[in-house]
Design a protein around this motif. Structure first.
Motif, PDB file in Angstrom:
ATOM      1  N   ARG A  83     -48.963 -50.429  39.030  1.00 24.74           N
ATOM      2  CA  ARG A  83     -48.538 -49.031  39.100  1.00 24.74           C
ATOM      3  C   ARG A  83     -48.867 -48.507  40.482  1.00 24.74           C
ATOM      4  NH1 ARG A  83     -52.261 -44.791  36.869  1.00 24.74           N
ATOM      5  NH2 ARG A  83     -54.350 -45.592  37.086  1.00 24.74           N
ATOM      6  N   LEU A  84     -48.323 -47.376  40.838  1.00 23.68           N
ATOM      7  CA  LEU A  84     -48.537 -46.758  42.156  1.00 23.68           C
ATOM      8  C   LEU A  84     -48.108 -47.681  43.304  1.00 23.68           C
ATOM      9  CD1 LEU A  84     -52.124 -45.336  41.455  1.00 23.68           C
ATOM     10  CD2 LEU A  84     -49.976 -44.061  41.392  1.00 23.68           C
ATOM     11  N   GLY A  85     -47.178 -48.599  42.995  1.00 23.14           N
ATOM     12  CA  GLY A  85     -46.701 -49.545  44.006  1.00 23.14           C
ATOM     13  C   GLY A  85     -47.547 -50.787  44.143  1.00 23.14           C
ATOM     14  N   ASN A  86     -48.610 -50.886  43.389  1.00 33.27           N
ATOM     15  CA  ASN A  86     -49.479 -52.059  43.430  1.00 33.27           C
ATOM     16  C   ASN A  86     -48.851 -53.170  42.593  1.00 33.27           C
ATOM     17  OD1 ASN A  86     -51.371 -50.604  44.929  1.00 33.27           O
ATOM     18  ND2 ASN A  86     -52.383 -49.866  43.085  1.00 33.27           N
ATOM     19  N   GLY A  97     -58.723 -45.466  46.066  1.00 33.17           N
ATOM     20  CA  GLY A  97     -58.791 -44.139  46.653  1.00 33.17           C
ATOM     21  C   GLY A  97     -59.552 -44.122  47.968  1.00 33.17           C
ATOM     22  N   ARG A  98     -58.904 -43.572  48.982  1.00 35.77           N
ATOM     23  CA  ARG A  98     -59.527 -43.437  50.304  1.00 35.77           C
ATOM     24  C   ARG A  98     -59.110 -42.107  50.921  1.00 35.77           C
ATOM     25  NH1 ARG A  98     -58.413 -49.094  50.704  1.00 35.77           N
ATOM     26  NH2 ARG A  98     -60.303 -50.312  51.112  1.00 35.77           N
ATOM     27  N   GLY A 105     -53.117 -46.163  45.746  1.00 38.29           N
ATOM     28  CA  GLY A 105     -51.902 -46.925  45.459  1.00 38.29           C
ATOM     29  C   GLY A 105     -51.087 -47.221  46.706  1.00 38.29           C
ATOM     30  N   LYS A 106     -50.502 -48.409  46.717  1.00 39.33           N
ATOM     31  CA  LYS A 106     -49.742 -48.867  47.877  1.00 39.33           C
ATOM     32  C   LYS A 106     -48.588 -47.929  48.227  1.00 39.33           C
ATOM     33  CE  LYS A 106     -47.865 -53.121  49.827  1.00 39.33           C
ATOM     34  NZ  LYS A 106     -47.596 -54.555  49.547  1.00 39.33           N
ATOM     35  N   ASP A 107     -47.901 -47.384  47.223  1.00 43.10           N
ATOM     36  CA  ASP A 107     -46.808 -46.447  47.511  1.00 43.10           C
ATOM     37  C   ASP A 107     -47.311 -45.226  48.280  1.00 43.10           C
ATOM     38  OD1 ASP A 107     -44.883 -48.022  46.296  1.00 43.10           O
ATOM     39  OD2 ASP A 107     -44.778 -46.815  44.462  1.00 43.10           O
ATOM     40  N   ASN A 108     -48.462 -44.698  47.904  1.00 49.91           N
ATOM     41  CA  ASN A 108     -49.024 -43.536  48.607  1.00 49.91           C
ATOM     42  C   ASN A 108     -49.498 -43.909  50.007  1.00 49.91           C
ATOM     43  OD1 ASN A 108     -48.672 -41.326  46.768  1.00 49.91           O
ATOM     44  ND2 ASN A 108     -50.159 -42.324  45.447  1.00 49.91           N
ATOM     45  N   TYR A 109     -50.074 -45.102  50.171  1.00 48.73           N
ATOM     46  CA  TYR A 109     -50.468 -45.561  51.505  1.00 48.73           C
ATOM     47  C   TYR A 109     -49.222 -45.692  52.390  1.00 48.73           C
ATOM     48  CZ  TYR A 109     -55.376 -46.683  50.443  1.00 48.73           C
ATOM     49  OH  TYR A 109     -56.717 -46.620  50.137  1.00 48.73           O
TER      50      TYR A 109
END
Length: 184
Positions: A83-86, A97-98, A105-109
């Motif tokens: 999920r979240l592109g992972n 979370g950073r 998540g990879k999509d947010n990164y």
């Protein structure tokens, strides 16, 4: 200039945001980063991971078994996997979370990378630096909160957008909003 002064100055300089939005942003990132002291998601123990993401582990025993063999990263790989592109093994822990807002998540990164030019996907640890933590938080906020929340003084509504249905730390976020609205 110290870290807090840099954050305040940077946020004050954002012309597109109202005073209420600035206070809202500061209250949320202060809470998410434990008063600007943590720029990477905490290490989880099985009990806490199961409390937060129980459905993903099915049983506490399962969470304990994962932790025994893979530690906190193993728990994050289950919590955030698929999920979240992972999509790849270990993406959950790689894209945990950073930053001050805890971009996850990879999509947010990838979106942070597009919005800032910072190579967040290939170098996720950049979000742990003071500058990366702030830039990623602002970029994430602009994409996910700025255009979706008409009333930034509604801390509960903003928290739901930031933290999901868990609403973790709502009272703390309200106190921080009340503090920041007077400062900013």
């Amino acid at each position: 200039m110290n870290k807090i002064d840099h954050i305040i100055t940077s946020v004050r300089d954002i012309k597109e945001w109202t005073k209420e939005e600035k206070a809202s942003f500061l209250s949320q990132i202060e809470h998410e980063s434990m008063s600007f002291t943590h720029t990477v998601e905490m290490d989880y123990k099985p009990d806490r991971a199961f409390q937060i993401w129980g459905k993903r582990f099915k049983t506490l025993k399962n969470a304990k078994e994962i932790y025994a063999t893979k530690g906190s990263d193993g728990l994050l790989d289950i919590a955030y996997g698929n999920r979240l592109g992972n999509k790849e093994p270990n993406d959950g822990s790689k894209y945990k979370g950073r930053g001050y807002i805890q971009v996850t998540g990879k999509d947010n990164y990838r979106q942070v990378e597009i919005d800032t030019g910072m190579p967040a996907v290939s170098q996720p640890e950049l979000l742990e630096t003071p500058e990366g933590a702030l830039l990623s938080a602002i970029a994430w906020w602009n994409r996910n909160i700025h255009t979706k929340q008409p009333n930034f003084s509604n801390v509960e509504a903003v928290t739901r957008l930031v933290n999901g249905t868990a609403m973790l730390g709502l009272e703390d976020r309200k106190k921080k909003y009340d503090k920041w609205i007077k400062i900013i």
